[in-house]
Design an enzyme around this catalytic site. Structure first.
Site, mmCIF file in Angstrom:
data_model
loop_
_atom_site.group_PDB
_atom_site.id
_atom_site.type_symbol
_atom_site.label_atom_id
_atom_site.label_comp_id
_atom_site.label_asym_id
_atom_site.label_seq_id
_atom_site.Cartn_x
_atom_site.Cartn_y
_atom_site.Cartn_z
ATOM 1 C CG HIS A 71 -24.642 -74.352 -24.359
ATOM 2 N ND1 HIS A 71 -23.156 -74.381 -24.189
ATOM 3 C CD2 HIS A 71 -24.363 -73.819 -25.607
ATOM 4 C CE1 HIS A 71 -22.438 -74.066 -25.120
ATOM 5 N NE2 HIS A 71 -23.159 -73.717 -26.107
ATOM 6 C CE1 TYR A 134 -19.721 -76.543 -16.054
ATOM 7 C CE2 TYR A 134 -18.118 -74.877 -16.752
ATOM 8 C CZ TYR A 134 -18.673 -75.996 -16.925
ATOM 9 O OH TYR A 134 -18.274 -76.908 -18.024
#
Length: 470
Positions: A71, A134
Site C-alpha cells: 500500500h 508505525y
C-alpha cells in the site's frame, strides 16, 4: 526473537530514493530491553526528514506468515517492530524514473525504516506475536489518494521468505493490481497565488503546466475569505508561492487603501502561514525593499533591522514576521520589480517613442528586479533545498537612480537620453492632490546570501536590454 543489542544509531540509504534504513541502539539486561524508537533530534541529525508525525499505529500479528500490503499512502511513515520480526518490502510507486524500484529488509526491534510519501509498504511476519508499529504524519482520510500493487506481482518479484500460497493474506490484498496497472502517486501539489500578476505570469513560464502545479487568482482563492483552511485538502500540497500582494503604495496611505493593504499583506498572509505550519508546506513569500527606511549607505543585508516608512512597508514587514513563523519558509526580499504588464521600463519606452520628455526622480537609488529572474530564484531555492529563511533577490550590477534607468531606456530604444529631466522626489510630487507614500532613498540589497546558494542574479543592464528586445 530477542532484539539485537549494542548497535550504534546509523542511517543507511537504500535503492529507493528517500527510503532510509536505520539501526537503533537497544539496551538490555536480564529484565528485558529498552530503545528510543523515535528520537527527533538525533535522527534528524542523521538525515531523517523532520516529518512531524501525528499518529502512532500498532498492528499485532498472532502468527508467522501474516502478510500485509503493498500500500502507498500520501504521507510519510516511520516503521519499526516492537516485538517479533518481519520481512519488509517497499515498492516506489511515485511518478518518475524510480517507479517500480524495490527494497527489502528484515526488521527486528533494532531496526527501523523511514518510508517517504508514495512509497508502498508491505511486510510478512517471521515470528509469532509480532507487533508492527508505525508513525504517520497525516490522519487517514477518505478523500486522500492511495495506490496499491499486488503482493505476487511478477515485475516486482519480491522473494517472500514464506511462500504467498502458505501465507495469511486478506482477500483485498490479493486483489490489488499488478504494477503495470498501478496508479502512480503524483508529487505534492504546488500552488501559485497571484497568477494573473507580473510575477505570477513569470512563475507560470518558469514552472510550466505539470498536473501537480496549480495557478490561482484572487477570484479562484481569496486569502481573506473565511474558511480558507478548509478550501483545499492542504495535506496534498508541498509548496505555496505567494505572488499576491497589495502593491499600490500611494493608495495604501488612504483610509480605504490602508484596510486593503493590511487585508492582503497581513491578514491573508497570516492565514497562509497557519496552513503552511499545520501541513508541513513550504511557503514562499515575496517581500519588498520598503521594509527599510533607505537611510543606510551600504547595501541592506537580510539581517538588518527593518524600519518601514509608510503603510505599504509596514504591512510587508508585518507579513514577513508572520511568514517567518512557518517552519518551512522562503522570504524573497526584492525591489523595483519589472515584468510583463504595466511597469516603469515599459512606460519610459512608450514615452520615448511618443516624443514625451519625462521628469524622473534621481534621489532614489536601487536595482531593478525582473520577474523572470525572481521566478528563476524561486525555482532555484526550491529545487536545491536551500536553507529556509530570508533572501535578497534583485538584479546585480551598479545601483542606479530611477532617472539613470530612464535615460538608459531612452538610449537603448534609440532616443536621446538627455530628454529625461532629473528631479528630486519632493519636486516630482509637489502639489499632488492625493496622499503620497514615503519612499526609501536607498533600496540597494546585498546579494551575498542568495549567490552563496549557487544562484547567479542577472546583470541589471543585460536584463534590461533583453526586456526591451522582447
Amino acid at each position: 526473537m530477542t532484539a539485537e543489542l549494542g548497535k550504534s544509531l546509523t542511517a543507511t540509504p537504500t535503492t529507493i530514493d528517500g527510503l532510509l534504513l536505520f539501526d537503533l541502539p537497544v539496551h538490555g539486561d536480564a529484565r528485558g530491553w529498552f530503545k528510543e524508537n523515535w528520537q527527533r533530534e538525533k535522527m534528524v541529525a542523521l538525515g531523517l526528514p523532520d516529518f512531524g508525525p501525528v499518529q502512532n499505529n500498532i498492528s499485532f500479528n498472532e502468527s508467522a506468515g501474516v502478510t500485509r500490503g503493498i500500500h502507498a499512502e500520501p504521507w510519510d511513515k516511520w516503521v519499526s517492530v516492537a516485538t517479533g520480526r518481519i520481512f519488509g518490502a517497499w515498492v516506489d510507486l511515485r511518478e518518475g524514473p524510480g517507479f517500480g524500484t524495490v527494497f527489502t529488509a528484515e526488521l527486528d526491534p533494532s531496526k527501523a525504516v523511514f518510508v517517504p510519501r508514495g512509497v508502498a509498504n508491505s511486510f510478512q511476519t517471521l515470528a509469532p506475536a509480532t507487533a508492527y508499529t508505525y508513525l504517520v504524519n497525516d490522519h487517514w482520510s477518505p478523500d486522500a489518494s492511495y495506490s496499491f500493487v499486488n503482493l505476487a506481482d511478477e515485475t516486482v518479484a519480491i522473494e517472500w521468505p514464506i511462500p504467498l500460497e502458505q501465507a495469511e493474506i486478506s482477500d483485498k490484498d490479493r486483489a490489488h493490481p499488478r504494477l503495470a496497472d498501478a496508479t502512480p502517486v503524483p508529487p505534492r501539489r504546488v500552488l501559485v497565488l497571484g497568477a494573473a500578476g507580473q510575477l505570477g505570469r513569470a512563475l507560470h513560464a518558469q514552472l510550466g503546466d505539470a498536473p501537480h502545479i496549480e495557478y490561482a487568482t484572487r477570484a479562484d482563492l481569496d486569502l481573506t475569505a473565511p474558511g480558507l483552511e478548509h478550501s483545499r485538502r492542504w495535506a496534498d500540497y508541498g509548496v505555496i508561492i505567494n505572488a499576491a500582494a497589495h502593491t499600490a503604495v500611494d493608495a495604501a496611505e488612504t483610509a480605504e487603501g490602508r484596510g486593503d493593504a493590511w487585508a492582503a499583506n497581513v491578514t491573508g498572509v497570516a492565514a497562509l502561514a497557519r496552513i503552511a505550519a499545520a501541513h508541513r508546506i513550504t511557503l514562499v513569500h515575496v517581500s519588498s525593499d520598503y521594509v527599510f527606511d533607505g537611510t543606510q549607505q551600504r547595501p541592506y543585508t537580510e539581517d538588518d533591522a527593518i524600519a518601514p516608512l509608510g503603510v505599504y512597508g509596514q504591512t510587508k514587514a508585518a507579513g514577513d514576521a508572520i511568514v517567518a513563523t512557518a517552519p518551512r519558509h522562503y522570504i524573497l526580499r526584492t525591489s523595483w520589480v519589472i515584468g510583463e504588464g504595466g511597469n516603469f521600463v515599459d512606460t519610459m519606452a512608450s514615452l520615448a517613442q511618443r516624443g514625451i520628455d519625462p521628469r524622473v526622480v534621481d534621489d532614489q537609488v536601487g536595482r531593478l528586479t525582473f520577474t523572470t529572474d525572481l521566478a528563476r530564484a524561486t525555482a532555484h531555492l526550491l529545487d536545491t533545498g536551500a536553507p529556509h529563511g530570508v533572501y535578497n533577490v534583485t538584479s546585480s550590477g551598479e545601483p542606479r537612480s530611477w532617472a539613470d534607468i530612464a535615460r538608459r531606456v531612452f538610449e537603448l530604444t534609440g532616443h536621446d537620453p538627455s530628454r529625461v529631466t532629473p528631479v528630486s522626489t519632493a519636486e516630482y510630487f509637489a502639489g499632488a492632490d492625493r496622499p503620497i507614500a514615503p519612499r526609501p532613498a536607498r533600496s540597494v540589497l546585498d546579494l551575498a546570501k542568495i549567490t552563496a546558494t549557487g544562484f547567479t542574479p542577472a546583470d541589471m543592464d543585460e536584463a534590461l536590454q533583453r526586456h526591451l528586445r522582447r
